[in-house]
Design an enzyme around this catalytic site. Structure first.
Site, mmCIF file in Angstrom:
data_model
loop_
_atom_site.group_PDB
_atom_site.id
_atom_site.type_symbol
_atom_site.label_atom_id
_atom_site.label_comp_id
_atom_site.label_asym_id
_atom_site.label_seq_id
_atom_site.Cartn_x
_atom_site.Cartn_y
_atom_site.Cartn_z
ATOM 1 N N TYR A 144 0.745 -1.081 -0.375
ATOM 2 C CA TYR A 144 0.056 0.035 0.209
ATOM 3 C C TYR A 144 1.057 1.235 -0.188
ATOM 4 O O TYR A 144 2.055 0.988 0.498
ATOM 5 C CB TYR A 144 -1.185 0.419 1.425
ATOM 6 C CG TYR A 144 -1.619 1.135 1.239
ATOM 7 C CD1 TYR A 144 -3.226 1.588 0.733
ATOM 8 C CD2 TYR A 144 -1.627 2.345 1.659
ATOM 9 C CE1 TYR A 144 -3.976 1.828 0.330
ATOM 10 C CE2 TYR A 144 -2.444 3.334 2.236
ATOM 11 C CZ TYR A 144 -3.609 3.341 1.557
ATOM 12 O OH TYR A 144 -4.166 4.385 1.636
ATOM 13 N N ASP A 239 9.000 2.315 -0.485
ATOM 14 C CA ASP A 239 7.909 3.004 0.490
ATOM 15 C C ASP A 239 8.695 2.853 2.077
ATOM 16 O O ASP A 239 7.964 1.706 2.483
ATOM 17 C CB ASP A 239 6.731 3.003 -0.127
ATOM 18 C CG ASP A 239 5.986 3.673 0.873
ATOM 19 O OD1 ASP A 239 6.635 4.587 1.498
ATOM 20 O OD2 ASP A 239 4.859 3.286 0.328
ATOM 21 N N LYS A 267 4.927 10.420 7.854
ATOM 22 C CA LYS A 267 4.012 10.150 9.477
ATOM 23 C C LYS A 267 5.064 10.703 11.027
ATOM 24 O O LYS A 267 5.842 11.593 11.037
ATOM 25 C CB LYS A 267 3.168 10.297 9.895
ATOM 26 C CG LYS A 267 3.554 8.581 9.347
ATOM 27 C CD LYS A 267 1.796 7.702 9.681
ATOM 28 C CE LYS A 267 1.745 6.706 8.314
ATOM 29 N NZ LYS A 267 0.672 6.347 8.548
#
Ligand code: HOZ
Length: 429
Positions: A144, A239, A267
């Site tokens: 994802y 990622d 984040k």
């Protein structure tokens, strides 16, 4: 445990917010029941609107490495706010954090700040396409990378559990440039490269995937990808939105000693504030506007409050390497404790664990890719989730997510988690 206020809020929210939540996994659809609404968080605990306390193993999906509401981050944010909340103009702090990230993450020679992991991955693919002059890219099944159109094909995380790994709204034109491969299968990559010779701009993956539950790279896999991408002129993108600054100071790439061409971060950089970033080799990043022709922009990029939180967080991690040994110790205690308890039970299970991330799957086959992850008994996982919640331990509300630990977990709390696990198992089997 009374949860009437969460129930009331959820019913009310559904009138105004699609599904009552602002991100699908939060709706608890993958585990049954209704979401709890959070009022505040501190250290290892979150508190719901009915003032129930839960030991929390999500940590805002990764960033709260030091636990919630850390005084150091809180003070940095309050101090920064005294000077205004957004300028839409360059600041000294952005330069400082960029220099720090370049010094910490092996692949990053230049970095651009954005506001989320989704923005980071969308932008990284655009830059890789601009740099190579090619259109296609390879993504792994069950991984994802946020909700950009071209990633919502065989996507992990909530896209699996909501039943839309291939989301409506993604055009056929967009989907045709996303090539899919199973994770941990180098031969599949060789076949894709062969049948799309000279057309593939990038290969993007979570080096240690968390979005189909935690899954680990097989020995030699990341190295093999590196070799293929170098040979074929394909931009290798890691990622590391979840793993960056968490698995080690330099992320999974440092831990496994494999350096990609580009990295996306999220984040954790903002200490929980909405921040993402993408970076990589100078010659690639020089394609980003205004240095180069690939356009990408944002008023809130490098926001002064978010940068203040991030700088404080990253400076702390950079000067306290012992944090990683502590995180790994907590992860090991929980994983070993669960294994010991499960050993005496009539249960099919596999536990994947690395550093401060772990996932418990209800299958006795090794979980190494999307196909094997899907063999887990998700109904049993739902029961387990509810049994743990009832005992005050808040897990990620889906089988297809990793859990994230923080340094706020004391030995005593680890003991409580294991006790809750043991009792929950008795409940559900
Ligand atoms: N997609 C996120 C985890 N992989 C969940 C985001 C959220 O619900 O906050």
């Amino acid at each position: 445990m009374q949860i009437s206020e969460s129930k009331r809020l959820f019913a009310h929210a559904k009138n105004f917010i699609p599904g009552g939540v602002n991100s699908p996994v939060r709706a608890f659809r993958a585990v049954g029941g209704e979401p709890i609404f959070i009022k505040r968080a501190d250290g290892a605990f979150i508190y719901d609107e009915d003032d129930n306390a839960y030991i929390e193993l999500i940590n805002s999906w990764g960033p709260m490495i030091l636990g919630h509401n850390h005084p150091m981050i809180r003070e940095a944010v309050i101090k920064a706010m005294e000077n205004g909340t957004s300028f839409g103009a360059p600041t000294a702090r952005e330069v400082e954090i960029a220099e720090l990230i370049v010094s910490m993450v092996p692949s990053v020679e230049k970095v651009r700040m954005v506001n989320s992991g989704t923005e980071a991955t969308m932008s990284a693919i655009r830059v890789a396409r601009g740099y190579t002059g090619r259109d296609k890219f390879i993504k792994m099944e069950g991984h994802y990378h946020g909700h950009g159109d071209s990633f919502l094909i065989s996507a992990g995380s909530g896209a699996i559990t909501m039943g839309h790994p291939d989301s409506p709204g993604v055009t056929v034109g967009t989907a045709k440039d996303t090539l899919l491969a199973p994770y941990n299968d180098l031969e599949a990559i060789e076949r894709l490269v062969e049948s799309n010779k000279g057309e593939i701009a990038a290969l993007i993956l979570e080096p240690v995937p968390g979005n189909m539950g935690l899954t680990l790279p097989l020995p030699g896999y990341l190295e093999g990808l590196r070799e293929i991408c170098t040979r074929e002129g394909i931009v290798l993108i890691f990622d590391e939105v979840m793993t960056g600054f968490r698995l080690s100071i330099g992320g999974a790439q440092e831990l496994f000693g494999v350096t990609p061409d580009m990295t996306t971060l999220g984040k954790i950089i903002g200490g929980g504030m909405p921040v993402g970033a993408y970076g990589g080799k100078k010659e690639i990043m020089e394609f980003v506007s205004p240095a180069g022709p690939v356009y990408q922009a944002g008023t809130l990029s490098g926001n002064p409050i978010a940068m203040a939180a991030g700088l404080t967080m990253l400076n702390y991690l950079n000067s306290h390497p012992e944090v990683y040994a502590r995180l790994s110790g907590i992860g090991r205690s929980i994983a070993e404790g669960i294994t010991k308890i499960n050993h005496n039970l009539d249960l099919n299970y596999t536990i994947n664990h690395l550093g401060s991330m772990y996932s418990l799957f209800f299958t006795n086959e090794p979980v190494t890719d999307f196909e094997s992850a899907k063999k887990s008994d998700t109904e049993l996982f739902g029961k387990y989730f509810q049994a743990m919640l009832k005992r005050g331990v808040y897990l990620a509300p889906s089988q297809f997510e990793s859990l994230f630990l923080s340094t706020a977990l004391t030995d005593d709390l680890v003991g409580k988690i294991l006790q809750a696990h043991e009792e929950s198992m008795k409940d559900i089997l």
